[in-house]
Design a protein around this motif. Sequence first.
Motif, PDB file in Angstrom:
ATOM      1  N   LEU A 419       0.825  -1.210   0.011  1.00 34.54           N
ATOM      2  CA  LEU A 419       0.038   0.012   0.013  1.00 34.54           C
ATOM      3  C   LEU A 419       0.860   1.259   0.025  1.00 34.54           C
ATOM      4  CD1 LEU A 419      -3.020   1.004   0.178  1.00 34.54           C
ATOM      5  CD2 LEU A 419      -2.814   0.995   2.536  1.00 34.54           C
ATOM      6  N   GLU A 420       0.805   2.154  -1.116  1.00 32.33           N
ATOM      7  CA  GLU A 420       1.452   3.158  -1.399  1.00 32.33           C
ATOM      8  C   GLU A 420       0.648   4.395  -1.289  1.00 32.33           C
ATOM      9  OE1 GLU A 420       4.639   3.054  -0.584  1.00 32.33           O
ATOM     10  OE2 GLU A 420       4.919   0.931  -0.710  1.00 32.33           O
ATOM     11  N   LEU A 421       1.220   5.548  -0.879  1.00 32.82           N
ATOM     12  CA  LEU A 421       0.312   6.816  -0.803  1.00 32.82           C
ATOM     13  C   LEU A 421       1.186   7.802  -1.533  1.00 32.82           C
ATOM     14  CD1 LEU A 421      -1.656   8.425   1.683  1.00 32.82           C
ATOM     15  CD2 LEU A 421       0.088   9.730   0.851  1.00 32.82           C
ATOM     16  N   ALA A 422       0.773   8.787  -2.497  1.00 32.80           N
ATOM     17  CA  ALA A 422       1.254   9.940  -2.989  1.00 32.80           C
ATOM     18  C   ALA A 422       0.254  11.157  -2.863  1.00 32.80           C
ATOM     19  CB  ALA A 422       1.550   9.642  -4.595  1.00 32.80           C
ATOM     20  N   SER A 423       0.791  12.318  -2.537  1.00 34.64           N
ATOM     21  CA  SER A 423      -0.201  13.413  -2.396  1.00 34.64           C
ATOM     22  C   SER A 423       0.442  14.707  -2.733  1.00 34.64           C
ATOM     23  CB  SER A 423      -0.696  13.516  -0.903  1.00 34.64           C
ATOM     24  OG  SER A 423      -1.748  14.339  -0.961  1.00 34.64           O
ATOM     25  N   THR A 424      -0.451  15.555  -3.237  1.00 36.89           N
ATOM     26  CA  THR A 424       0.124  16.984  -3.353  1.00 36.89           C
ATOM     27  C   THR A 424      -0.613  17.964  -2.744  1.00 36.89           C
ATOM     28  OG1 THR A 424       0.976  16.293  -5.484  1.00 36.89           O
ATOM     29  CG2 THR A 424       0.558  18.719  -5.250  1.00 36.89           C
ATOM     30  N   GLU A 425      -0.206  18.888  -1.730  1.00 35.92           N
ATOM     31  CA  GLU A 425      -1.077  19.614  -1.054  1.00 35.92           C
ATOM     32  C   GLU A 425      -1.741  20.508  -1.883  1.00 35.92           C
ATOM     33  OE1 GLU A 425      -0.640  22.623   2.973  1.00 35.92           O
ATOM     34  OE2 GLU A 425       1.162  22.000   1.689  1.00 35.92           O
ATOM     35  N   GLY A 426      -3.258  20.573  -1.581  1.00 36.03           N
ATOM     36  CA  GLY A 426      -4.262  21.423  -2.569  1.00 36.03           C
ATOM     37  C   GLY A 426      -4.567  20.745  -3.759  1.00 36.03           C
ATOM     38  N   GLU A 427      -4.240  19.746  -4.152  1.00 36.55           N
ATOM     39  CA  GLU A 427      -4.652  19.007  -5.235  1.00 36.55           C
ATOM     40  C   GLU A 427      -5.225  17.659  -5.161  1.00 36.55           C
ATOM     41  OE1 GLU A 427      -1.254  19.090  -8.134  1.00 36.55           O
ATOM     42  OE2 GLU A 427      -1.080  20.988  -7.840  1.00 36.55           O
ATOM     43  N   GLY A 428      -4.791  16.837  -4.180  1.00 35.43           N
ATOM     44  CA  GLY A 428      -5.288  15.668  -3.661  1.00 35.43           C
ATOM     45  C   GLY A 428      -4.412  14.743  -3.364  1.00 35.43           C
ATOM     46  N   THR A 429      -5.019  13.305  -3.313  1.00 33.60           N
ATOM     47  CA  THR A 429      -4.246  12.281  -2.915  1.00 33.60           C
ATOM     48  C   THR A 429      -4.548  10.867  -3.806  1.00 33.60           C
ATOM     49  OG1 THR A 429      -4.119  12.957  -0.466  1.00 33.60           O
ATOM     50  CG2 THR A 429      -3.747  10.795  -0.711  1.00 33.60           C
ATOM     51  N   THR A 430      -3.441  10.200  -3.911  1.00 32.66           N
ATOM     52  CA  THR A 430      -3.695   9.024  -4.703  1.00 32.66           C
ATOM     53  C   THR A 430      -2.918   7.806  -3.964  1.00 32.66           C
ATOM     54  OG1 THR A 430      -3.644  10.085  -6.560  1.00 32.66           O
ATOM     55  CG2 THR A 430      -2.985   7.747  -6.551  1.00 32.66           C
ATOM     56  N   VAL A 431      -3.822   6.856  -3.616  1.00 32.05           N
ATOM     57  CA  VAL A 431      -3.302   5.658  -2.639  1.00 32.05           C
ATOM     58  C   VAL A 431      -3.405   4.554  -3.737  1.00 32.05           C
ATOM     59  CG1 VAL A 431      -3.663   4.045  -0.725  1.00 32.05           C
ATOM     60  CG2 VAL A 431      -4.404   6.580  -0.606  1.00 32.05           C
ATOM     61  N   THR A 432      -2.264   3.720  -3.830  1.00 26.90           N
ATOM     62  CA  THR A 432      -2.258   2.574  -4.695  1.00 26.90           C
ATOM     63  C   THR A 432      -2.140   1.432  -3.913  1.00 26.90           C
ATOM     64  OG1 THR A 432      -1.056   3.928  -6.319  1.00 26.90           O
ATOM     65  CG2 THR A 432      -0.979   1.524  -6.539  1.00 26.90           C
ATOM     66  N   LEU A 433      -3.033   0.383  -4.019  1.00 26.82           N
ATOM     67  CA  LEU A 433      -3.140  -0.891  -3.431  1.00 26.82           C
ATOM     68  C   LEU A 433      -2.575  -2.003  -4.298  1.00 26.82           C
ATOM     69  CD1 LEU A 433      -3.770  -3.010  -1.304  1.00 26.82           C
ATOM     70  CD2 LEU A 433      -6.254  -2.847  -2.035  1.00 26.82           C
ATOM     71  N   ARG A 434      -1.941  -2.616  -4.123  1.00 20.15           N
ATOM     72  CA  ARG A 434      -1.471  -3.841  -4.985  1.00 20.15           C
ATOM     73  C   ARG A 434      -1.378  -5.192  -4.365  1.00 20.15           C
ATOM     74  NH1 ARG A 434       1.961  -3.218  -9.681  1.00 20.15           N
ATOM     75  NH2 ARG A 434       2.065  -1.101 -10.195  1.00 20.15           N
ATOM     76  N   LEU A 435      -1.949  -6.137  -4.914  1.00 20.72           N
ATOM     77  CA  LEU A 435      -2.410  -7.359  -4.468  1.00 20.72           C
ATOM     78  C   LEU A 435      -2.051  -8.470  -5.379  1.00 20.72           C
ATOM     79  CD1 LEU A 435      -5.790  -6.936  -2.842  1.00 20.72           C
ATOM     80  CD2 LEU A 435      -3.681  -7.103  -1.816  1.00 20.72           C
ATOM     81  N   PRO A 436      -1.251  -9.761  -4.971  1.00 21.24           N
ATOM     82  CA  PRO A 436      -1.175 -10.937  -5.844  1.00 21.24           C
ATOM     83  C   PRO A 436      -2.344 -11.079  -6.690  1.00 21.24           C
ATOM     84  CG  PRO A 436      -0.181 -11.162  -3.678  1.00 21.24           C
ATOM     85  CD  PRO A 436      -0.866  -9.905  -3.511  1.00 21.24           C
ATOM     86  N   HIS A 437      -2.250 -11.470  -8.020  1.00 23.76           N
ATOM     87  CA  HIS A 437      -3.528 -11.728  -8.637  1.00 23.76           C
ATOM     88  C   HIS A 437      -3.661 -12.989  -8.868  1.00 23.76           C
ATOM     89  CE1 HIS A 437      -5.627 -12.107 -12.865  1.00 23.76           C
ATOM     90  NE2 HIS A 437      -6.555 -11.664 -11.953  1.00 23.76           N
ATOM     91  N   TYR A 438      -4.915 -13.418  -8.407  1.00 30.97           N
ATOM     92  CA  TYR A 438      -5.313 -14.961  -8.498  1.00 30.97           C
ATOM     93  C   TYR A 438      -6.894 -14.881  -8.684  1.00 30.97           C
ATOM     94  CZ  TYR A 438      -0.976 -16.503  -6.494  1.00 30.97           C
ATOM     95  OH  TYR A 438       0.317 -16.610  -6.233  1.00 30.97           O
TER      96      TYR A 438
END
Length: 560
Positions: A419-438
């Motif tokens: 689980l990783e998070l990226a954000s820019t103040e005043g513009e928004g936030t993006t959280v990326t969830l990666r899971l093994p694909h089965y």
Amino acid sequence: MATAEAAELIRVRLDADQDVFVLRRLGRAAAELVGLEPQDQIRVATALSEAGRELFGTGSTATLSISDHHLLILLEHSQEPKHADRSKLQNLEGLKLAGRLVDEITLNDGGVTLAKRLQTRRPPAPVAEIRAKLADLSPVSAMDELREQNRELAETLEDVLRLNAELQETNTGVMAMYNQLSEELEETNRGVVALYAELDEKSSQLREANEARNRFWATVSHELRTPLNSVIGLVRLLTGPGGDPMTEEQDHQVRLIGSSTETLLELVSELLDMAKAESGRLDPQPSSVDLARMAEQLHVMLRPTSASVGVELRHEVAPEVAELFVDEVMLLRILRNLLSNAVKFTVRGEVRLDAHLDTAKDEAVIVVSDTGIGIPAEHLTRVFEDFYQVPGSLQVRSRGTGLGLPYARRLTEALGGTLELASTEGEGTTVTLRLPHYSGPPELQRVMIADDDEVFRAAARRMLHGFAAHVDEAADGAAALDLMTAGPPDVILVDLLMPRVDGHVLLQRMAEDDRLQRIPVVVVTIAPQRAPGDMVVLDKHGLRREELLQAIRSAREGRV
């Protein structure tokens, strides 16, 4: 051993016993002329006498040559040698001794080639001068050769006596240093013993604190969940069929009580799961999950809140990840947490959930993004800390606990993802969830990890999530043997460097057992070059999930 550029120095025929002595003297003289040390000169001479004695026969020839890197002696036969079978040549004691005295020995059908490595790339004397000096050496008698050998022996004994005196003097210094180090070591040991006693006391205190914490969470689970469930049940009785009629405002207030109580119950459950995650007791129960339907349900659940503040909810799930094989409850809590945070900290714009398949890594990627207030750069590294709240964010809509993101990350790790998070103040936030694909049930039922490194076992368990229904762990070979005897796994990951019974012994014990020798093995170690046989071997450092799964498949295919 390259001989293409070798320059011949002298050639000797071995027609009589006397010629072996000649060969020995010529060999020593040649070794001296090409710049070898006295000890190496004696080694060359002795090797020639031993090899000549074993291979001597009428018509035999010895050729001394020099190349850029070696002094070469070729012993060959113009007639059938006494020991024509090469396997018999290898077992001759004289040749074995000669092989220990030179750097290389090569056996062939025509004879034997001995090679002694030079100390410099070129001899100190020109080849023509060496040839002339070797040619001037007159034949010697057995008595002369014996006298020469006695002289060499005396010189060697003098060297041994000198070295022995030096060694004795060195030993005296070593003993003095040893006594000093022993005293220092004894003093250090006393400090270490005291430190261990203190560590044992601290460990005991930590165990007691951990047990107290576990008892506290068990009490919280029982004492809080029971009344909360009772309140939820009473609310449903009041608002459900058969309840006394209420005014519209009363109905609204009662439903708010029920909603708040359910939220509080969820918070209690999250706190309890956090404690389970910290103690490593979160055990995912994967099943087939309709991700598109789950996303729709979450948006329906959050739509009243988002609509009241003018935030639009959107979601798009690619067909490749519409169905996942994962723990449904854990995934639902992760996504609900991420979407709730996004709605809470977005005052206008939209909140999106997008899911697609990363074919390169064979991972399902779920991205939750918003156009909210964002997070200042200096706080990005701390948002996954327990109870941490970004300053200034409390005025947005509601006060949180600071557990949402840490809880979501722990659940993600339990599922084998990131689980990783990226954000820019005043513009928004993006959280990326990666899971093994089965998209279906696990390929294997049981995989065993035999490794004393607890950190690596945890990492390997996450890599195997969804691929194996059950993962057994053993901290050494003895524990692994006990588990395998109780029930053989589909495959075993073995580290070679372990305490008590290491990986080499474990593999040997498995090979001796008819039942265990059929178990596929993947060696995962920091020293892959030391792995025995033709087993599948992986380097523990930088190991990736796709590498591990492919290695397991290869190991199983090799046993079919």
